[in-house]
Enzyme design. Structure first.
Site, short mmCIF file in Angstrom:
data_model
loop_
_atom_site.label_atom_id
_atom_site.label_comp_id
_atom_site.label_asym_id
_atom_site.label_seq_id
_atom_site.Cartn_x
_atom_site.Cartn_y
_atom_site.Cartn_z
N ASP A 198 5.92 55.17 31.95
CA ASP A 198 4.51 55.07 32.32
C ASP A 198 4.10 56.41 32.93
O ASP A 198 4.93 57.28 33.19
CB ASP A 198 4.26 53.89 33.26
CG ASP A 198 2.80 53.42 33.18
OD1 ASP A 198 1.95 54.20 32.70
OD2 ASP A 198 2.50 52.30 33.61
C1 NOJ Z 1 -0.84 53.60 33.36
C2 NOJ Z 1 -0.72 52.16 32.98
O1 NOJ Z 1 0.16 51.50 33.86
C3 NOJ Z 1 -0.25 51.93 31.57
O2 NOJ Z 1 -0.30 50.58 31.28
C4 NOJ Z 1 -1.09 52.74 30.62
O3 NOJ Z 1 -0.72 52.47 29.30
C5 NOJ Z 1 -0.91 54.21 30.96
N1 NOJ Z 1 -1.40 54.43 32.31
C6 NOJ Z 1 -1.65 55.12 30.01
O4 NOJ Z 1 -2.99 55.07 30.20
#
Ligand code: NOJ
Length: 757
Positions: free
Chosen positions: A292
């Site tokens: 993430d």
């Molecule tokens: C953070 C989020 O937790 C995740 O779910 C998301 O896909 C990513 N950012 C990318 O935007």
């Protein structure tokens, strides 16, 4: 010691069968050969480049990097030091960036473009929690297909969805993004959404690679505070958290995303147990793992590694193949490999996995295959999706209460007061993950109602939910004091036959980083509801929210309550059709609604405790609260209809000794005056086991459309997969003993029988 019917090997046989219909056009060995040939040509820097993902120049969906690093992105793409971009969308943008990779880098390896297509792209579908309420797997799959079709027409070939995190805590803002609290329902929905996104042929131009996220246990953040610590036992991990991820692997999901949290002291992004032992070895996952946003770097803040270099090393060793926006892979991996601290084999394995998905998408054949301006124009934001989005939205609406048949509304001759800022909001129903959608493109409740023009409507805002403009990246300012518009609302309510009050949460009040400590109607809305009730109690309360709310006062006083979540582009139309009875509500809660936030985490599949019952009136030594009931306000699986159903003749045929199957049949009857859809839900309780089992577990469900007076017999088959569970060492076992079966309309179903294994 009990007799264990099925050991671990048996489980592998149950679990490892991937759907043969998937990827029928793929020649696996050819792809492997292509990957190997390409890998042989790549320098170490180029390999690490494939493991590096940057956010684009448009939306930021996480903290922004320092300018020095961000400025290097374009150069890095040209140097072959980037494998993927996120947050670049629209054919023109995608083409321009792809061109840099394909035409200017040494090997011309195409980029894969990821984006958070969570509930639609520009045409927005209901938030995933709402879609889960439909329990309609076909409709959910179709909704994902539409999202894939639209996003892929706009250059995207990889979505960061579905989020398959189970959560029992409505304070956590991201419950809106998942399928609720139940591992069985969550697994079925995970499969449906992955099949919808990826289709049967990943190389088709209208499908995208999917991501199962966030591995693992992100939904168990302590106290529901986003990004917070997770500390859960192995029984919950194996039996509650893992099943939807496992189902995602079985559905051939192409990628996994790690979670931000620590799980029992280890950050998920650096957790070898999760990523290598479970995902890549035990489950034999063949796709790749993306971190993430900066979750590799965040291992420093977690207090797990000394610095970015150690973070990169640990993340790769653990099995994180691609790094999203931490910069540590691109900055540190080369010297780590050269110093012998990271084995080259791990790098090759990660790159192989990433390149394989690029081949499967067909990007090497045509890097611009998702870049047709004509298709983009014909597809994106087109009216052709509206009817299906509306259908999904109607199926997601849960009727929570309907006394004195207030609903459906009479379609003519009524004076209807419509109250609440959300009734007139064309952006909030688009929900939280609506990065690409234009603000103001949802149909509001007022617009939806206006189509039923034999009634007269008077609108009054009553009170704002938030003050000022809502932003995805900034805190919202909740209206906690301005009641200056109450008087107008009270006045229109006084002279109305019926009052429709649209209250709840703004669309950006749930989602990432939007945790709450309270589960009430935010700001002054509860006060507004009570003031209006004093002058006209004939109220239909339409809730718009991204999480279960504790609306105990409303349940005690308001005759009709409709849970309308954030339903996307077609929101107002869907709500109006349900209020006027053109659609008979059929949705069922995928998450328990508490009476009070203090009951959270509250969930139906809890353990019994040693003191589950009140011993005798007035006694104190049993598991309870002294100031609130244990029971929920509305249980998991609950939802009313404009008709009613009965469940009778529960019969069990236990042929387990012959064919490892127990058949359960039941007769469902529509006992009301109009046709409707019943959802027969089957729960089991394994009465005693070597690891205690929940008081109820959903194991099957079936939806049936029945005319007034019509009955239908439904038969469910329970197999080892339903009857077994994971021990605390991760073995799947089916144990002898007594099982109780319940069938009915929700998790409080009382029709019950037992059988013995
Ligand atoms: C953070 C989020 O937790 C995740 O779910 C998301 O896909 C990513 N950012 C990318 O935007």
């Amino acid at each position: 010691m009990k007799w264990i019917v099925l050991g671990f090997v048996g489980l592998l046989l149950i679990g490892c069968q991937q759907d043969p219909s998937l990827n029928k056009n793929v020649d696996e060995s050819k792809i492997d050969q292509n990957v190997d040939e390409l890998l042989a040509k790549m320098t170490l820097e180029e390999k690490i480049g494939q493991m590096n993902q940057y956010s684009g120049f448009m939306d930021f969906t996480g903290p922004q990097p320092n300018q020095g690093r961000a400025a290097k992105k374009l150069e890095h793409i040209k140097q072959g030091l980037v494998g993927s971009m996120l947050n670049v969308h629209g054919v023109e943008n995608v083409r321009a960036v792809q061109k840099l990779a394909v035409e200017e880098s040494r090997l011309g390896i195409p980029l894969i473009f990821g984006f958070d297509v969570i509930h639609g792209y520009k045409s927005v579908s209901p938030i995933p929690l709402a879609e889960a309420a439909s329990w309609d797997l076909k409709a959910i799959k179709r909704s994902a297909e539409i999202a894939a079709e639209e996003a892929s027409a706009s250059g995207i070939n990889w979505t960061f969805a579905p989020m398959v995190d189970i959560s029992r805590d409505a304070r956590w803002g991201r419950v809106m993004e998942g399928a609720g609290e139940d591992p069985f329902l969550g697994s079925e929905i995970a499969k449906a959404r992955i099949k919808g996104f990826q289709g049967d042929d990943l190389s088709a131009t209208n499908t995208v690679a999917a991501t199962a996220k966030h591995f693992a246990a992100y939904g168990f953040a302590e106290a529901g505070r986003d990004y917070n610590t997770v500390d859960i036992g192995t029984s919950t991990l194996y039996n509650v958290v893992f099943p939807p991820f496992r189902a995602a692997v079985d559905a051939d999901v192409k990628s996994f995303m790690t979670a931000f949290n620590v799980l029992n002291g280890i950050p998920a992004t650096g957790d070898e147990f999760l990523l290598r032992d479970i995902l890549k070895e035990k489950w034999d996952f063949g796709g790749f793992v993306v971190t993430d946003w900066d979750s590799a770097g965040e291992m420093v803040a977690h207090g797990f590694v000394k610095d970015g270099r150690a973070a990169a090393k640990q993340a790769v060793i653990a099995g994180s193949d691609m790094d999203m926006e931490s910069y540590h892979y691109i900055e540190e991996l080369k010297t780590l490999v050269e110093a012998g601290e990271v084995d080259m084999k791990l790098i090759d394995d990660s790159v192989r996995r990433i390149l394989k998905v690029k081949y499967e998408l067909g990007l090497f054949e045509d890097p611009y295959k998702y870049c047709s301006e004509t298709r983009e124009q014909e597809t994106v934001n087109q009216p052709k999706f509206k009817a299906e989005l509306r259908d999904m939205a109607k199926k997601s609406i849960v009727l929570l209460k309907n006394e004195k048949d207030v609903l459906p509304l009479n379609s003519s001759g009524q004076k209807i007061a419509v109250i609440g800022a959300l009734a007139n909001d064309k952006t909030s129903p688009l929900g939280s993950w609506r990065l690409a959608a234009e603000p103001g493109t949802a149909v509001s409740v007022l617009e939806g109602l206006a189509k039923f023009d034999q009634n007269t409507y008077t609108y009054a805002k009553g009170a704002d939910v938030i003050l000022g403009k809502a932003s995805f990246t900034k805190e919202l300012q909740i209206n906690t004091s301005d009641t200056s518009d109450f008087a107008e609302a009270i006045s229109v309510a006084k002279s109305a036959d019926v009052v429709v009050m649209v209250l709840g949460e703004h669309g950006l009040q749930s989602g990432e980083a939007r945790s709450r400590t309270r589960l009430d109607l935010p700001g002054v809305q509860q006060q507004l509801l009570e003031e209006v009730y004093k002058v006209n109690p004939n109220i239909v309360l339409v809730l718009q929210n991204g999480r279960p709310l504790a609306i105990t006062w409303a349940d005690e006083h308001i005759p009709a309550i409709v849970e309308a979540w954030q339903l996307g582009t077609e929101s107002g139309n869907a709500i109006a059709e349900v209020l006027y009875g053109l659609y008979n509500p059929s949705a069922k809660l995928p998450m328990t609604f508490p009476r009070h936030v203090g009951q959270v985490p509250i969930y139906y599949n809890h353990k019994s405790t040693g003191r589950p019952y009140l011993p005798s009136p007035g006694e104190v030594f049993w598991s309870h609260y002294s100031d609130e009931n244990n029971s929920p306000l509305y249980p998991f699986g609950y939802g009313l209809s404009y008709t009613s159903f009965s469940f009778k003749d529960l019969q069990i045929e236990n042929t387990y000794a012959d064919n490892n199957t127990v058949s359960v049949s039941v007769t469902v009857r529509n006992t009301g005056k109009r046709s409707g859809k019943a959802t027969a839900q089957l729960y089991i309780h394994d009465e005693y086991a070597s690891v205690t089992r929940p008081v109820k577990e959903l194991k099957s469900f079936e939806q049936v459309e029945l005319q007034a007076g019509e009955s239908r017999e439904i038969t469910f088959q329970l197999t080892d997969e339903d009857l077994g569970f994971y021990t605390n060492t991760g073995e799947f076992v089916v144990e002898e003993g007594i099982f109780r079966v319940f069938v009915g309309e929700d998790s409080q179903a009382e029709l019950t029988e037992t059988f013995e294994l």
